[in-house]
Design a protein around this motif. Structure first.
Motif, short mmCIF file in Angstrom:
data_model
loop_
_atom_site.label_atom_id
_atom_site.label_comp_id
_atom_site.label_asym_id
_atom_site.label_seq_id
_atom_site.Cartn_x
_atom_site.Cartn_y
_atom_site.Cartn_z
N ALA A 191 0.83 -1.20 0.00
CA ALA A 191 0.00 0.00 0.00
C ALA A 191 0.87 1.25 0.00
CB ALA A 191 -0.93 0.01 1.21
N GLY A 192 0.63 2.11 -0.97
CA GLY A 192 1.18 3.45 -0.92
C GLY A 192 0.17 4.37 -0.27
N VAL A 196 -3.43 0.70 -3.29
CA VAL A 196 -3.12 -0.61 -2.71
C VAL A 196 -2.98 -1.59 -3.87
CG1 VAL A 196 -3.89 -2.49 -1.22
CG2 VAL A 196 -4.36 -0.11 -0.58
N ALA A 197 -1.82 -2.26 -3.93
CA ALA A 197 -1.54 -3.20 -5.01
C ALA A 197 -1.61 -4.63 -4.51
CB ALA A 197 -0.15 -2.93 -5.60
N LEU A 198 -2.16 -5.51 -5.34
CA LEU A 198 -2.19 -6.95 -5.08
C LEU A 198 -1.41 -7.64 -6.19
CD1 LEU A 198 -5.97 -7.46 -4.16
CD2 LEU A 198 -4.06 -6.96 -2.62
N VAL A 199 -0.45 -8.49 -5.81
CA VAL A 199 0.36 -9.22 -6.77
C VAL A 199 0.00 -10.70 -6.67
CG1 VAL A 199 2.68 -9.76 -7.58
CG2 VAL A 199 2.23 -7.55 -6.47
N PHE A 200 -0.59 -11.26 -7.72
CA PHE A 200 -1.02 -12.65 -7.73
C PHE A 200 0.09 -13.51 -8.34
CE2 PHE A 200 -4.82 -10.23 -7.32
CZ PHE A 200 -5.71 -11.02 -6.60
N ARG A 201 0.65 -14.40 -7.53
CA ARG A 201 1.68 -15.33 -8.01
C ARG A 201 0.97 -16.56 -8.54
NH1 ARG A 201 5.22 -18.07 -9.99
NH2 ARG A 201 7.04 -18.94 -8.94
N PRO A 243 -0.06 1.61 -12.88
CA PRO A 243 -0.34 2.01 -11.50
C PRO A 243 0.87 2.71 -10.88
CG PRO A 243 -0.05 -0.37 -11.66
CD PRO A 243 0.02 0.16 -13.05
N ARG A 244 0.61 3.53 -9.89
CA ARG A 244 1.70 4.26 -9.22
C ARG A 244 1.60 4.04 -7.72
NH1 ARG A 244 2.56 9.54 -7.04
NH2 ARG A 244 4.70 10.28 -7.38
N LEU A 245 2.68 3.47 -7.14
CA LEU A 245 2.78 3.30 -5.70
C LEU A 245 3.79 4.32 -5.17
CD1 LEU A 245 2.98 -0.59 -5.41
CD2 LEU A 245 1.16 0.85 -4.48
N ALA A 246 3.39 5.07 -4.16
CA ALA A 246 4.29 6.07 -3.59
C ALA A 246 3.83 6.42 -2.18
CB ALA A 246 4.32 7.34 -4.45
N GLU A 261 8.65 6.73 -4.69
CA GLU A 261 7.92 5.76 -5.50
C GLU A 261 8.57 4.40 -5.33
OE1 GLU A 261 7.37 6.69 -9.59
OE2 GLU A 261 6.22 8.51 -9.21
N PHE A 262 7.78 3.34 -5.42
CA PHE A 262 8.33 2.00 -5.26
C PHE A 262 7.52 1.00 -6.07
CE2 PHE A 262 5.08 2.47 -2.06
CZ PHE A 262 4.53 1.21 -1.85
N GLN A 263 8.10 -0.18 -6.25
CA GLN A 263 7.42 -1.29 -6.91
C GLN A 263 6.81 -2.21 -5.86
OE1 GLN A 263 7.02 -1.63 -10.34
NE2 GLN A 263 7.79 0.48 -10.24
N PRO A 264 5.77 -2.99 -6.19
CA PRO A 264 5.03 -3.71 -5.15
C PRO A 264 5.84 -4.75 -4.38
CG PRO A 264 4.26 -4.33 -7.34
CD PRO A 264 5.13 -3.13 -7.52
N LEU A 265 6.93 -5.28 -4.95
CA LEU A 265 7.73 -6.25 -4.21
C LEU A 265 8.97 -5.63 -3.58
CD1 LEU A 265 7.58 -9.57 -6.29
CD2 LEU A 265 5.95 -8.60 -4.66
#
Length: 436
Positions: A191-192, A196-201, A243-246, A261-265
């Motif tokens: 979550a920035g 809020v990002a969800l990464v599905f593996r 999308p933008r996470l920050a 700014e960051f990436q979800p992982l």
């Protein structure tokens, strides 16, 4: 299994009560210091046993009713049954014990503990996913407390970011309707401030139907959806396209904010509120001056580096992960910061020949992973460094490294204290100031 009566004489590093039966240590889930319990052995080992509370005979005055109905089954929290003040006292005692036992040091003064919001604080984490044929549905959650091989059967989480915590059950329902229900192994969330990002593996390619279901879920609930079909480099957005996470952090009243700014992982501090408090305390302890040159080791995205750069002449950040260093440099440019330099280096290998390691630095900031910074302390700090702030996520490695700084490098452990980065768990985050 056999039952025994016993007194709980301590708490373990992971928040379990400690009792002794015929001289053998027994770790008791759900028990608190000072309680008399009837315990049930659930697993035996050569040097210790594991047990659960069968009956509470005397109750600790610090025992409270857990807020989460899944507490005791879910392994995400271990101390919800202990009041907040007592949780902090347990962590402070653990830090003091490690300093004395491992580092043979003691701070000249103890800093007041840092605390923040205790619920809905977790902005980063990993949820496990398991399709359970016997239950005829999919489970999404953290691992079970009693058996980490299994996923806890939960439908909400009180400590996860409030945009996601109440919707764990909806995630499970979503995956249960997908063709790939048995092929999704985990969901990372990040979550920035605004997203809020969800990464599905997923272990197999997704059908168009499944991709549409994920997009629809993201649109309905306001989540950015990412897919991870392979390693970390395979992560890519599904919806929206970019999308933008920050998140923003303060550099100080007279220095303005910094946006990262960051990436979800990417690694970011799990607790956003505590990160802001931790940063303020680190700046206070380091006491950056306009002419200072500061070295920030294990710098990550620049969480400390960039706010420091707003207050000093020069700062260098060193980090082992190429992607984080690239994003730290991008964040510096995006914030108009020109006096921060970043270097890629494995700090668990000897870097004394590196240009940044040979330079004199007035002050040093360390924020290592659990293994600590002992490899770095073989060749740093130089004699020019008069002040060090050490941020730690593991009290044993901090205590070891404090011993090195005090007994080998001639520093004084001026002050130290705990920070409640992970409320309701036994995890101990701490900060320490060293001066020559």
């Amino acid at each position: 299994m056999k039952e025994f009566e016993a007194e709980i004489t301590d708490l373990s590093h992971d928040g379990k009560g400690v009792a002794r039966i015929d001289g053998k240590a027994v770790f008791v889930s759900g028990a608190l210091l000072g309680e008399q319990v009837r315990l049930r052995i659930r697993k035996r080992h050569r040097n210790f046993d594991e047990a659960e509370v069968a009956e509470l005979l005397t109750r600790s005055p610090h025992r409270v009713e857990p807020k989460c109905r899944h507490f005791g089954q879910c392994g995400g929290c271990s101390l919800q049954h202990l009041d907040a003040e007592a949780q902090i006292a347990v962590k402070q005692r653990a830090l003091a014990d490690n300093f004395a036992r491992i580092g043979k040091v003691e701070p000249q003064s103890w800093l007041p503990p840092l605390t923040d919001e205790a619920w809905g604080y977790r902005r980063k984490g990993r949820l496990s996913v398991r399709a359970v044929a016997k239950k005829g549905r999919v489970l999404v959650g953290f691992r079970e407390e009693s058996n980490p091989r299994f996923v806890a059967d939960i439908d909400q989480c009180e400590v996860v970011h409030p945009a996601l915590g109440p919707k764990i059950g909806l995630l499970a329902e979503l995956i249960g309707t997908m063709d790939a229900a048995a092929d999704i192994a985990q969901i990372e969330f990040a979550a920035g401030d605004d997203t809020v990002a969800l990464v599905f593996r997923h272990l197999q390619p997704l059908s168009e139907r499944d991709r549409a279901a994920l997009v629809g879920f993201g649109q309905r609930h306001g989540f950015a959806i990412y897919l991870q079909p392979g390693g970390i480099s395979s992560v890519h957005p599904l919806w929206p396209e970019q999308p933008r996470l920050a998140f923003r952090i303060p550099a100080g009243a007279d220095a303005g904010d910094v946006e990262l700014e960051f990436q979800p992982l990417d690694f970011v501090q799990v607790n956003a509120g505590m990160n802001r408090r931790m940063l303020a305390r680190a700046l206070e302890l380091l006491d950056p001056q306009p002419a200072d040159r500061v070295l920030d080791l294990f710098c990550g995205l620049g969480n400390f580096t960039l706010p420091l750069a707003r207050r000093v002449a020069e700062v260098a950040g060193v980090e082992g992960e190429h992607g984080l260093v690239a994003r730290a440099a991008d964040n510096a440019a995006r914030n108009g910061i020109a006096n921060a330099r970043f270097h890629v280096a494995n700090l668990f290998e000897d870097q004394r020949g590196a240009e940044w390691a040979r330079q004199p630095w007035d002050k040093l900031l360390l924020d290592p992973p659990r293994a600590g910074a002992d490899k770095v302390l073989d060749y740093l700090p130089h004699k020019a460094t008069q002040r060090i702030v050490y941020v730690s996520c593991h009290p044993a490695s901090l205590a070891r490294d404090a011993g090195i700084l005090v007994h080998r490098h001639g520093f004084r452990l001026v002050s130290a204290g705990v920070m409640d980065m992970f409320p309701h768990t036994a995890h101990v985050e701490s900060i320490a100031l060293f001066e020559r």
